[in-house]
Design a protein around this motif. Structure first.
Motif, short mmCIF file in Angstrom:
data_model
loop_
_atom_site.label_atom_id
_atom_site.label_comp_id
_atom_site.label_asym_id
_atom_site.label_seq_id
_atom_site.Cartn_x
_atom_site.Cartn_y
_atom_site.Cartn_z
N GLN A 32 39.93 40.77 41.19
CA GLN A 32 40.61 40.54 39.91
C GLN A 32 39.98 39.40 39.10
O GLN A 32 40.04 39.42 37.87
CB GLN A 32 42.08 40.22 40.15
N SER A 33 39.40 38.43 39.82
CA SER A 33 38.84 37.26 39.14
C SER A 33 37.63 36.77 39.92
O SER A 33 37.69 36.63 41.15
CB SER A 33 39.91 36.15 39.07
N VAL A 34 36.55 36.52 39.20
CA VAL A 34 35.30 36.09 39.83
C VAL A 34 34.47 35.37 38.77
O VAL A 34 34.65 35.61 37.56
CB VAL A 34 34.54 37.30 40.43
N ALA A 35 33.57 34.51 39.18
CA ALA A 35 32.65 33.85 38.26
C ALA A 35 31.35 34.64 38.19
O ALA A 35 30.99 35.36 39.14
CB ALA A 35 32.37 32.42 38.72
N VAL A 36 30.65 34.52 37.08
CA VAL A 36 29.33 35.14 36.96
C VAL A 36 28.49 34.68 38.15
O VAL A 36 28.47 33.50 38.50
CB VAL A 36 28.65 34.75 35.63
N GLY A 37 27.84 35.61 38.82
CA GLY A 37 27.04 35.32 40.00
C GLY A 37 27.82 35.45 41.29
O GLY A 37 27.25 35.42 42.37
N GLY A 38 29.15 35.64 41.18
CA GLY A 38 29.99 35.76 42.36
C GLY A 38 30.07 37.20 42.86
O GLY A 38 29.77 38.15 42.13
N ARG A 39 30.48 37.34 44.12
CA ARG A 39 30.59 38.65 44.76
C ARG A 39 31.90 39.30 44.35
O ARG A 39 32.97 38.68 44.40
CB ARG A 39 30.53 38.47 46.27
N ALA A 40 31.83 40.57 43.98
CA ALA A 40 33.02 41.35 43.64
C ALA A 40 32.94 42.68 44.36
O ALA A 40 31.86 43.14 44.73
CB ALA A 40 33.08 41.56 42.13
N GLN A 41 34.11 43.29 44.57
CA GLN A 41 34.09 44.60 45.20
C GLN A 41 35.19 45.48 44.64
O GLN A 41 36.19 45.01 44.11
CB GLN A 41 34.19 44.50 46.72
N LEU A 42 34.93 46.75 44.78
CA LEU A 42 35.86 47.81 44.40
C LEU A 42 35.99 48.71 45.63
O LEU A 42 34.97 49.19 46.16
CB LEU A 42 35.30 48.60 43.21
N VAL A 43 37.22 48.90 46.10
CA VAL A 43 37.46 49.75 47.27
C VAL A 43 38.35 50.91 46.84
O VAL A 43 39.42 50.70 46.26
CB VAL A 43 38.15 48.96 48.41
N VAL A 44 37.88 52.12 47.12
CA VAL A 44 38.64 53.32 46.78
C VAL A 44 38.79 54.14 48.06
O VAL A 44 37.79 54.51 48.67
CB VAL A 44 37.96 54.15 45.68
N GLN A 45 40.04 54.41 48.45
CA GLN A 45 40.29 55.26 49.61
C GLN A 45 40.92 56.56 49.10
O GLN A 45 41.87 56.54 48.33
CB GLN A 45 41.22 54.59 50.60
N VAL A 46 40.34 57.67 49.55
CA VAL A 46 40.77 58.99 49.09
C VAL A 46 41.07 59.86 50.31
O VAL A 46 40.23 59.99 51.20
CB VAL A 46 39.66 59.66 48.24
N THR A 47 42.25 60.46 50.31
CA THR A 47 42.59 61.49 51.30
C THR A 47 42.77 62.79 50.53
O THR A 47 43.68 62.90 49.69
CB THR A 47 43.88 61.14 52.07
N ASN A 48 41.89 63.73 50.79
CA ASN A 48 41.92 65.01 50.08
C ASN A 48 43.08 65.85 50.62
O ASN A 48 43.11 66.20 51.79
CB ASN A 48 40.60 65.74 50.26
#
Length: 147
Positions: A32-48
């Motif tokens: 949600q919040s990070v500085a330029v140069g910082g590590r960020a992630q997006l996690v998506v879990q899908v059950t079909n």
């Protein structure tokens, strides 16, 4: 001649049938919040929960696209598909569950709003969890602060 008419009728009728809709249970989590140069992630879990999904796309429905504000260092088993405004995460079989952890370095300072829908990235380009009012979307905001 009759065979040709019969084939034509079968093709016409098959084009009028409604396909089984694509459905899935979806959970997302993102930095949600990070500085330029910082590590960020997006996690998506899908059950079909429906039929197989060909070339599952994590499609950004807003002008802000996560991969444009981050240098993607680990696409989590997906590839960036900028022409589709998406991550292409490959095929997802019926009943299968997949988790995509996408990691990157924040590159642009600002406040960003993301809306993410799931969709096939091949014809007929159907959305997952689609409704007359539009596909379900996962939404979140991110603030990337200057260094």
């Amino acid at each position: 001649m009759r065979l040709g008419k019969l084939v034509g009728l079968v093709l016409l009728v098959s084009g009028c049938t409604n396909p089984v809709p694509l459905t899935a249970a979806v959970q997302t989590a993102a930095t949600q919040s990070v500085a330029v140069g910082g590590r960020a992630q997006l996690v998506v879990q899908v059950t079909n929960t429906g039929p197989p999904i060909a070339h599952l796309g994590l499609v950004f429905m807003t002008a802000d696209k996560w991969y444009e504000h981050h240098a993607v260092s680990d696409p989590g088993g997906c590839s960036v598909a900028p022409d589709a405004s998406a991550f292409d995460c490959g095929d997802l079989g019926a009943g299968a569950t997949a988790s995509f952890t996408i990691v990157g370095t924040a590159t642009d300072a600002g406040s960003f709003h993301y809306e993410l829908a799931l969709r096939e990235l091949v014809r007929p380009f159907d959305y997952v969890n689609d409704h007359p009012s539009g596909a379900d979307v996962q939404t979140w905001d991110e603030t990337i602060m200057p260094k």
